[in-house]
Scaffold this active site. Structure first.
Site, PDB file in Angstrom:
ATOM      1  N   TYR A  92      85.782  36.904 102.367  1.00 36.34           N
ATOM      2  CA  TYR A  92      84.568  36.800 101.548  1.00 36.34           C
ATOM      3  C   TYR A  92      84.919  36.029 100.282  1.00 36.34           C
ATOM      4  O   TYR A  92      85.608  36.531  99.399  1.00 36.34           O
ATOM      5  CB  TYR A  92      84.013  38.197 101.227  1.00 36.34           C
ATOM      6  CG  TYR A  92      82.981  38.646 102.249  1.00 36.34           C
ATOM      7  CD1 TYR A  92      83.137  38.335 103.595  1.00 36.34           C
ATOM      8  CD2 TYR A  92      81.845  39.363 101.876  1.00 36.34           C
ATOM      9  CE1 TYR A  92      82.202  38.725 104.544  1.00 36.34           C
ATOM     10  CE2 TYR A  92      80.895  39.754 102.813  1.00 36.34           C
ATOM     11  CZ  TYR A  92      81.087  39.429 104.149  1.00 36.34           C
ATOM     12  OH  TYR A  92      80.153  39.804 105.080  1.00 36.34           O
ATOM     13  N   TRP A 122      82.368  41.893 109.813  1.00 33.15           N
ATOM     14  CA  TRP A 122      82.519  41.667 108.373  1.00 33.15           C
ATOM     15  C   TRP A 122      82.970  42.871 107.571  1.00 33.15           C
ATOM     16  O   TRP A 122      83.528  42.738 106.491  1.00 33.15           O
ATOM     17  CB  TRP A 122      81.199  41.136 107.786  1.00 33.15           C
ATOM     18  CG  TRP A 122      80.094  42.161 107.670  1.00 33.15           C
ATOM     19  CD1 TRP A 122      79.253  42.565 108.666  1.00 33.15           C
ATOM     20  CD2 TRP A 122      79.710  42.896 106.494  1.00 33.15           C
ATOM     21  NE1 TRP A 122      78.372  43.504 108.199  1.00 33.15           N
ATOM     22  CE2 TRP A 122      78.625  43.729 106.864  1.00 33.15           C
ATOM     23  CE3 TRP A 122      80.174  42.924 105.173  1.00 33.15           C
ATOM     24  CZ2 TRP A 122      77.996  44.583 105.960  1.00 33.15           C
ATOM     25  CZ3 TRP A 122      79.545  43.782 104.272  1.00 33.15           C
ATOM     26  CH2 TRP A 122      78.465  44.596 104.674  1.00 33.15           C
ATOM     27  N   HIS A 158      66.646  42.970 104.384  1.00 35.48           N
ATOM     28  CA  HIS A 158      66.782  41.733 103.594  1.00 35.48           C
ATOM     29  C   HIS A 158      65.547  40.840 103.746  1.00 35.48           C
ATOM     30  O   HIS A 158      65.673  39.615 103.830  1.00 35.48           O
ATOM     31  CB  HIS A 158      68.054  40.973 103.987  1.00 35.48           C
ATOM     32  CG  HIS A 158      69.318  41.672 103.552  1.00 35.48           C
ATOM     33  ND1 HIS A 158      69.743  41.702 102.244  1.00 35.48           N
ATOM     34  CD2 HIS A 158      70.238  42.381 104.255  1.00 35.48           C
ATOM     35  CE1 HIS A 158      70.869  42.384 102.159  1.00 35.48           C
ATOM     36  NE2 HIS A 158      71.183  42.822 103.357  1.00 35.48           N
ATOM     37  N   GLU A 170      72.565  45.907 106.938  1.00 37.21           N
ATOM     38  CA  GLU A 170      72.038  46.626 105.778  1.00 37.21           C
ATOM     39  C   GLU A 170      70.524  46.839 105.840  1.00 37.21           C
ATOM     40  O   GLU A 170      69.793  46.428 104.948  1.00 37.21           O
ATOM     41  CB  GLU A 170      72.418  45.857 104.494  1.00 37.21           C
ATOM     42  CG  GLU A 170      73.933  45.724 104.333  1.00 37.21           C
ATOM     43  CD  GLU A 170      74.351  44.924 103.106  1.00 37.21           C
ATOM     44  OE1 GLU A 170      75.405  45.260 102.544  1.00 37.21           O
ATOM     45  OE2 GLU A 170      73.641  43.977 102.699  1.00 37.21           O
ATOM     46  N   CYS A 215      56.201  53.067 113.617  1.00 34.81           N
ATOM     47  CA  CYS A 215      57.592  53.020 114.089  1.00 34.81           C
ATOM     48  C   CYS A 215      57.903  54.245 114.946  1.00 34.81           C
ATOM     49  O   CYS A 215      58.546  54.146 115.998  1.00 34.81           O
ATOM     50  CB  CYS A 215      58.556  52.932 112.906  1.00 34.81           C
ATOM     51  SG  CYS A 215      58.568  51.302 112.126  1.00 34.81           S
ATOM     52  N   GLU A 271      75.363  35.417  95.055  1.00 35.83           N
ATOM     53  CA  GLU A 271      74.781  36.167  93.931  1.00 35.83           C
ATOM     54  C   GLU A 271      75.374  35.693  92.598  1.00 35.83           C
ATOM     55  O   GLU A 271      74.664  35.538  91.611  1.00 35.83           O
ATOM     56  CB  GLU A 271      75.062  37.668  94.083  1.00 35.83           C
ATOM     57  CG  GLU A 271      74.210  38.367  95.123  1.00 35.83           C
ATOM     58  CD  GLU A 271      74.917  38.468  96.467  1.00 35.83           C
ATOM     59  OE1 GLU A 271      75.801  37.625  96.741  1.00 35.83           O
ATOM     60  OE2 GLU A 271      74.574  39.376  97.248  1.00 35.83           O
ATOM     61  N   CYS A 304      57.241  56.137 109.016  1.00 35.95           N
ATOM     62  CA  CYS A 304      56.139  55.271 109.460  1.00 35.95           C
ATOM     63  C   CYS A 304      55.573  55.726 110.811  1.00 35.95           C
ATOM     64  O   CYS A 304      56.304  55.786 111.805  1.00 35.95           O
ATOM     65  CB  CYS A 304      56.654  53.841 109.562  1.00 35.95           C
ATOM     66  SG  CYS A 304      55.503  52.709 110.349  1.00 35.95           S
ATOM     67  N   ASP A 345      66.625  35.802 102.649  1.00 34.98           N
ATOM     68  CA  ASP A 345      67.082  37.105 102.174  1.00 34.98           C
ATOM     69  C   ASP A 345      66.003  37.671 101.241  1.00 34.98           C
ATOM     70  O   ASP A 345      64.959  37.048 101.038  1.00 34.98           O
ATOM     71  CB  ASP A 345      68.456  36.991 101.480  1.00 34.98           C
ATOM     72  CG  ASP A 345      69.309  38.240 101.713  1.00 34.98           C
ATOM     73  OD1 ASP A 345      68.861  39.337 101.320  1.00 34.98           O
ATOM     74  OD2 ASP A 345      70.399  38.126 102.293  1.00 34.98           O
ATOM     75  N   CYS A 348      56.002  48.623 106.720  1.00 37.47           N
ATOM     76  CA  CYS A 348      55.513  49.915 107.221  1.00 37.47           C
ATOM     77  C   CYS A 348      54.403  50.441 106.326  1.00 37.47           C
ATOM     78  O   CYS A 348      53.413  50.998 106.799  1.00 37.47           O
ATOM     79  CB  CYS A 348      56.665  50.923 107.257  1.00 37.47           C
ATOM     80  SG  CYS A 348      57.898  50.562 108.523  1.00 37.47           S
ATOM     81  N   ASP A 394      83.108  35.228  97.870  1.00 37.28           N
ATOM     82  CA  ASP A 394      82.457  35.641  96.613  1.00 37.28           C
ATOM     83  C   ASP A 394      83.353  36.645  95.878  1.00 37.28           C
ATOM     84  O   ASP A 394      83.118  36.951  94.719  1.00 37.28           O
ATOM     85  CB  ASP A 394      81.075  36.245  96.858  1.00 37.28           C
ATOM     86  CG  ASP A 394      81.071  37.394  97.856  1.00 37.28           C
ATOM     87  OD1 ASP A 394      81.945  37.414  98.767  1.00 37.28           O
ATOM     88  OD2 ASP A 394      80.206  38.277  97.743  1.00 37.28           O
ATOM     89  N   ARG A 418      70.202  33.673  97.561  1.00 38.28           N
ATOM     90  CA  ARG A 418      70.478  34.250  96.233  1.00 38.28           C
ATOM     91  C   ARG A 418      70.450  33.148  95.185  1.00 38.28           C
ATOM     92  O   ARG A 418      69.944  33.314  94.097  1.00 38.28           O
ATOM     93  CB  ARG A 418      71.810  34.973  96.239  1.00 38.28           C
ATOM     94  CG  ARG A 418      71.734  36.409  96.718  1.00 38.28           C
ATOM     95  CD  ARG A 418      71.039  36.566  98.081  1.00 38.28           C
ATOM     96  NE  ARG A 418      71.020  37.920  98.553  1.00 38.28           N
ATOM     97  CZ  ARG A 418      71.962  38.458  99.346  1.00 38.28           C
ATOM     98  NH1 ARG A 418      72.966  37.712  99.793  1.00 38.28           N
ATOM     99  NH2 ARG A 418      71.890  39.717  99.708  1.00 38.28           N
TER     100      ARG A 418
HETATM  101 ZN    ZN Z   1      56.984  50.857 110.563  1.00 36.02          ZN
END
Ligand code: ZN
Length: 472
Positions: A377, A350, A220, A284, A296, A426, A293, A159, A233, A379, A130
């Site tokens: 954390y 986390w 990310h 995430e 996939c 960030e 896709c 990231d 994808c 931040d 970041r």
């Molecule tokens: Zn895919």
């Protein structure tokens, strides 16, 4: 002192605070350790002057923990005894702090400290995606860690907002992926060359700190997709992200080329890091693209997987198996527990207070590193004051100090290795801002990991912190 030592006994007399230390050793002390100790403080004399400081290697262990040290201050000399190099480092760091605290008074009261750590994983993380931080600052960060006996540096190297490590096999990762366009049209970014990585890792090793690199995937990864759009994808012209948040575009898990890319990049980069662990992210990663896709979906059918979460677990297992052939163990964020994983990966817990993920991991037999965002954390805001920098909730110094690892280990599984604080950047665009967010919370982190619960008290900690800060 911070972190509070296990046992301090005061002895008769006092030692003038040394200007310089003259190191001598009773038994073989490696040249590597000697230069490492000089790195801790330049006050080690090169000539034959200075206060005699004897390094004594235990022939028999005084305790089961190899990191135990004994620091004895006598009226005319200092003795640091340990059985491992890290034991000497910790004893030396305690000596440095004593010298600092008593410098104004001019004398250190004679005393004997017997000390060892409570938890083996005493970590600190740094996000350099970041915002990018120069190698000199990363070394400074490691110095701060070492001075408080923290021993695991989790380095978040990639990231959506930037890929920060040179690859000779995939040069576009840094040619394209390390740079983002700022709102004013200027270019922001940077990356570490292999030579710079070596320099930082060598510095960490000398300080007794293990570096855990993280390449975050399959989410990310916009910086990767900006460099190599064919790994998405649905390929298109991606840009390195210049805002914060989560992207729907992630690496395609149905594309064999992506798997080859990841294995090659891990093989290349694993050589730069002598430590045992590699962090693979896993947090995430929205599944919207994978659901749409064809590749996939084909992979899911072919492998008989239940759904897209299971596909991510499969990808994680493939990469973990590859890293095992490179002699590495893998770590993932606690989302990896949402799919099916075996008990080998370590989990950085986390989300929220971490209790649910902790239970899940223990049930599955995974080793755990606690870093629940509500406590660890850095931040997050430190106070409620107006114009206070930070994000999300409030994590005061007292809140960090109140974190109690043994609360998470009720069934005494032994699977909890320790904890770490995470420094997402960030809102931290300069070394000065990182320093502001880190201090004084890093002191609380160090103490809750090093010192036993019986040895810790909030009011006593505040006194010792005031003493230390006034000596800076
Ligand atoms: Zn895919």
């Amino acid at each position: 002192m911070i972190p509070a030592p296990k046992e301090i006994s005061l002895l008769q007399g006092q030692l003038p605070v040394p200007e310089k230390l003259k190191l001598s050793s009773s038994k073989s002390i490696s040249p590597d350790l000697l230069s490492a100790l000089k790195l801790i403080r330049a006050s080690v004399a090169e000539d034959d002057t200075g206060t005699e400081t004897l390094l004594h290697r235990f022939s028999a262990l005084p305790a089961t923990d190899p990191d135990t040290y004994v620091l004895q201050i006598d009226p005319e000399r200092i003795t640091v005894s340990a059985s491992s190099d890290n034991g000497f480092r910790y004893g030396f760091q305690s000596l440095m702090q004593l010298m600092q605290i008593h410098r104004k008074a001019g004398f250190i009261p004679c005393q004997r400290i017997i000390d060892s750590p409570q938890w083996s994983w005493r970590g600190l993380h740094l996000d350099v995606s970041r915002h990018f931080f120069e190698p000199d600052f990363v070394c400074q960060y490691l110095d701060w860690m070492a001075s408080l006996k923290l021993n695991k540096f989790h380095w978040h190297l990639t990231d959506d907002q930037g890929w920060r490590i040179e690859s000779k096999l995939y040069p576009r990762l840094t040619e394209i992926g390390a740079w983002r366009k700022a709102e004013d049209g200027s270019s922001y970014g940077g990356f570490y060359t292999h030579a710079e990585i070596h320099r930082i890792v060598d510095h960490a090793t000398a300080l007794g700190i293990e570096v855990i690199p993280e390449l975050d995937l399959p989410g990310h990864c916009l910086a990767v997709l900006a460099a190599y759009p064919q790994f998405a994808c649905f390929p298109k012209d991606f840009e390195v992200m210049n805002t914060w948040g989560i992207s729907d575009d992630i690496l395609c898990a149905g594309n064999d080329e992506v798997l080859s890319f990841l294995k090659e990049i891990f093989s290349e980069l694993a050589e730069l890091f002598p430590g045992r662990y590699f962090h693979l992210g896993g947090d995430e990663a929205p599944k919207a693209r994978w659901k749409a896709c064809p590749k996939c979906q084909k992979r899911i059918v072919e492998l008989g997987l239940k759904d897209e979460e299971a596909l991510q677990s499969w990808l994680f297992r493939e990469l973990a198996a590859h890293l095992k052939t490179l002699g590495k163990e893998v770590i993932g964020w606690d989302e990896i527990l949402d799919g099916e994983i075996d008990s080998e990966p370590l989990v950085t817990v986390w989300r929220g207070d971490g209790i649910e993920a902790d239970r899940k991991a223990i049930k599955n037999g995974n080793r755990i590193i606690l870093c629940p965002n509500q406590f660890l954390y850095f931040d997050w805001f430190q106070a409620e004051a107006e114009n206070e920098p930070g994000a999300f909730g409030i994590t005061t110094l007292e809140k960090v100090y109140s974190f109690e690892l043994s609360d998470y280990d009720q069934d005494k599984s032994g699977l909890i290795l320790g904890a770490q604080a995470n420094v997402w950047t960030e809102q931290m665009d300069s070394p000065g801002r990182v320093r502001y967010m880190l201090f004084p919370r890093i002191y609380a982190l160090a103490e809750l990991l090093w010192s036993s619960s019986q040895n810790r008290s909030w009011s006593d900690f505040q006194n010792r912190l005031a003493e230390l800060e006034s000596a800076l």
